[in-house]
Design a protein around this motif. Structure first.
Motif, PDB file in Angstrom:
ATOM      1  N   ASN A 205       9.968  37.754 -14.655  1.00 26.38           N
ATOM      2  CA  ASN A 205      10.089  37.552 -13.218  1.00 26.38           C
ATOM      3  C   ASN A 205      11.332  36.727 -12.927  1.00 26.38           C
ATOM      4  O   ASN A 205      11.457  35.568 -13.344  1.00 26.38           O
ATOM      5  CB  ASN A 205       8.838  36.852 -12.679  1.00 26.38           C
ATOM      6  CG  ASN A 205       8.831  36.811 -11.162  1.00 26.38           C
ATOM      7  OD1 ASN A 205       9.687  36.184 -10.553  1.00 26.38           O
ATOM      8  ND2 ASN A 205       7.851  37.477 -10.571  1.00 26.38           N
ATOM      9  N   TYR A 206      12.262  37.356 -12.194  1.00 25.28           N
ATOM     10  CA  TYR A 206      13.557  36.729 -11.870  1.00 25.28           C
ATOM     11  C   TYR A 206      13.372  35.396 -11.140  1.00 25.28           C
ATOM     12  O   TYR A 206      13.970  34.372 -11.502  1.00 25.28           O
ATOM     13  CB  TYR A 206      14.340  37.728 -11.013  1.00 25.28           C
ATOM     14  CG  TYR A 206      15.738  37.343 -10.633  1.00 25.28           C
ATOM     15  CD1 TYR A 206      15.990  36.513  -9.563  1.00 25.28           C
ATOM     16  CD2 TYR A 206      16.824  37.857 -11.323  1.00 25.28           C
ATOM     17  CE1 TYR A 206      17.277  36.177  -9.186  1.00 25.28           C
ATOM     18  CE2 TYR A 206      18.122  37.531 -10.962  1.00 25.28           C
ATOM     19  CZ  TYR A 206      18.340  36.688  -9.888  1.00 25.28           C
ATOM     20  OH  TYR A 206      19.615  36.368  -9.527  1.00 25.28           O
TER      21      TYR A 206
ATOM     22  N   LYS B   9      10.562  33.444 -10.754  1.00 25.99           N
ATOM     23  CA  LYS B   9       9.823  32.437 -11.509  1.00 25.99           C
ATOM     24  C   LYS B   9      10.687  31.800 -12.596  1.00 25.99           C
ATOM     25  O   LYS B   9      10.588  30.602 -12.857  1.00 25.99           O
ATOM     26  CB  LYS B   9       8.577  33.072 -12.134  1.00 25.99           C
ATOM     27  CG  LYS B   9       7.484  33.406 -11.132  1.00 25.99           C
ATOM     28  CD  LYS B   9       6.252  33.939 -11.845  1.00 25.99           C
ATOM     29  CE  LYS B   9       5.142  34.249 -10.843  1.00 25.99           C
ATOM     30  NZ  LYS B   9       3.927  34.764 -11.534  1.00 25.99           N
ATOM     31  N   GLN B  10      11.517  32.608 -13.225  1.00 28.88           N
ATOM     32  CA  GLN B  10      12.403  32.082 -14.260  1.00 28.88           C
ATOM     33  C   GLN B  10      13.365  31.052 -13.680  1.00 28.88           C
ATOM     34  O   GLN B  10      13.542  29.969 -14.233  1.00 28.88           O
ATOM     35  CB  GLN B  10      13.179  33.235 -14.904  1.00 28.88           C
ATOM     36  CG  GLN B  10      14.281  32.809 -15.879  1.00 28.88           C
ATOM     37  CD  GLN B  10      13.755  32.262 -17.186  1.00 28.88           C
ATOM     38  OE1 GLN B  10      12.566  32.397 -17.485  1.00 28.88           O
ATOM     39  NE2 GLN B  10      14.618  31.640 -17.966  1.00 28.88           N
TER      40      GLN B  10
ATOM     41  N   ASN C 264      21.023  38.955 -16.660  1.00 29.28           N
ATOM     42  CA  ASN C 264      20.605  39.823 -15.557  1.00 29.28           C
ATOM     43  C   ASN C 264      21.324  41.168 -15.634  1.00 29.28           C
ATOM     44  O   ASN C 264      20.714  42.223 -15.453  1.00 29.28           O
ATOM     45  CB  ASN C 264      20.903  39.107 -14.234  1.00 29.28           C
ATOM     46  CG  ASN C 264      20.546  39.960 -13.032  1.00 29.28           C
ATOM     47  OD1 ASN C 264      19.745  40.877 -13.126  1.00 29.28           O
ATOM     48  ND2 ASN C 264      21.165  39.670 -11.901  1.00 29.28           N
TER      49      ASN C 264
ATOM     50  N   THR D 213       6.801  32.295 -16.876  1.00 27.83           N
ATOM     51  CA  THR D 213       6.320  33.679 -16.714  1.00 27.83           C
ATOM     52  C   THR D 213       5.357  34.024 -17.844  1.00 27.83           C
ATOM     53  O   THR D 213       5.452  35.070 -18.454  1.00 27.83           O
ATOM     54  CB  THR D 213       7.501  34.659 -16.719  1.00 27.83           C
ATOM     55  OG1 THR D 213       8.263  34.459 -17.933  1.00 27.83           O
ATOM     56  CG2 THR D 213       8.388  34.450 -15.526  1.00 27.83           C
TER      57      THR D 213
ATOM     58  N   GLU E 272       3.448  37.356 -17.926  1.00 28.52           N
ATOM     59  CA  GLU E 272       4.192  38.595 -18.000  1.00 28.52           C
ATOM     60  C   GLU E 272       4.807  38.740 -19.383  1.00 28.52           C
ATOM     61  O   GLU E 272       4.968  37.759 -20.110  1.00 28.52           O
ATOM     62  CB  GLU E 272       5.293  38.612 -16.938  1.00 28.52           C
ATOM     63  CG  GLU E 272       4.741  38.501 -15.526  1.00 28.52           C
ATOM     64  CD  GLU E 272       5.852  38.533 -14.501  1.00 28.52           C
ATOM     65  OE1 GLU E 272       7.009  38.741 -14.911  1.00 28.52           O
ATOM     66  OE2 GLU E 272       5.571  38.351 -13.322  1.00 28.52           O
TER      67      GLU E 272
ATOM     68  N   GLY F 197      12.509  41.911 -21.286  1.00 28.70           N
ATOM     69  CA  GLY F 197      12.818  42.564 -20.028  1.00 28.70           C
ATOM     70  C   GLY F 197      13.506  43.896 -20.206  1.00 28.70           C
ATOM     71  O   GLY F 197      14.255  44.311 -19.337  1.00 28.70           O
TER      72      GLY F 197
ATOM     73  N   SER G 179      15.211  41.072  -7.595  1.00 28.70           N
ATOM     74  CA  SER G 179      14.359  41.183  -6.421  1.00 28.70           C
ATOM     75  C   SER G 179      15.197  41.439  -5.189  1.00 28.70           C
ATOM     76  O   SER G 179      16.270  40.875  -5.017  1.00 28.70           O
ATOM     77  CB  SER G 179      13.564  39.883  -6.250  1.00 28.70           C
ATOM     78  OG  SER G 179      12.867  39.909  -5.023  1.00 28.70           O
TER      79      SER G 179
END
Length: 250
Positions: free
Chosen positions: A2-3, A5-6, A36, A97, A100, A104, A149
């Motif tokens: 999770n972008y 949350k990280q 990313n 995260t 999850e 990624g 996101s």
């Protein structure tokens, strides 16, 4: 991964970690952006020169010290490379995260699912919604596009391109303690030009332009007064009189 949350988790670590300096944080953010761009892969290779340029680091020793510190302080795993044609390998550690998967990597099954609901040869959005009435994410990742996101990215941005009246300009000049003498001149000058710049571009923010207008005109006035003063002094030095006493020493 999770972008959001990280980032929230790592910023919280930054707050409580007194060992960090701005260069550490700048380098971490440059590495995060590279992560990313690599779709949050388990590990990826980096180019030192590119990272130094993005992180605004001018010294190789500073770069190596910071990346080694981030490795030691468990922000990432750094695997240096002695091969000039192969960059060093980085593995970013995941924070916040735990619910999850850590990796990624892009899953081709998601691509097939997106193709089922939104075929590549049909660019229109929402023509055939699913039977359950739920919305389908209409954007598909393209080559080189990061999986980030898009929440709240479509909020309208309000720009005050030009004032509605002279009174609005006068009020702004009064609130900002700007010279009111320039307010009317400013409004009339750009009103006659339909609020466009000298090259025909539309003005995006008249308030910022007004500040620049006042600073520019104030500077020109000071320069003009200084030139007049110097000319006046020069003329006074050239004046002579017939009643001069030549017995006085020079």
């Amino acid at each position: 991964m999770n972008y959001i949350k990280q980032l929230n988790a790592v910023f919280e670590k930054f707050y409580f970690d007194d060992r960090l300096n701005p260069t550490h944080i700048s380098l971490y953010m440059a590495l995060f952006q590279e992560w990313n761009s690599n779709r949050f892969a388990k590990d990826f290779f980096v180019n030192r020169r590119d990272l130094m340029r993005v992180a605004k680091i001018g010294s190789k020793s500073t770069y190596h010290r910071c990346v080694t510190d981030l490795n030691s302080w468990e922000y990432l795993c750094y695997y240096p490379s002695n091969n000039p044609y192969k960059g060093s390998k980085i593995k970013m550690l995941v924070f916040g995260t735990s619910d999850e998967p850590d990796e990624g990597q892009y899953d081709p099954k998601l691509e097939q699912l997106a193709e089922h609901y939104h075929p590549m040869d049909n660019p229109e959005i929402g023509r055939h919604p699913p039977n359950n009435g739920q919305a389908v994410y209409s954007q598909r990742p393209t080559s080189g596009q990061a999986l980030v996101s898009t929440i709240n990215n479509n909020k309208p941005i309000k720009h005050t391109k030009h004032p509605n009246s002279l009174k609005e300009v006068l009020d702004f000049f009064n609130d900002k303690n700007l010279d009111p003498e320039y307010a009317k001149k400013f409004f009339e000058y750009y009103e006659a030009r339909h609020w466009q710049t000298s090259d025909g571009m539309e003005i995006r923010d008249w308030r910022a332009l007004a500040r620049h207008w006042v600073e520019k005109n104030s500077l020109m006035r000071k320069k003009r007064n200084l030139n007049n003063s110097q000319v006046s002094q020069f003329r006074d030095n050239l004046r002579t009189t017939k009643n001069k006493d030549y017995g006085q020493p020079l």
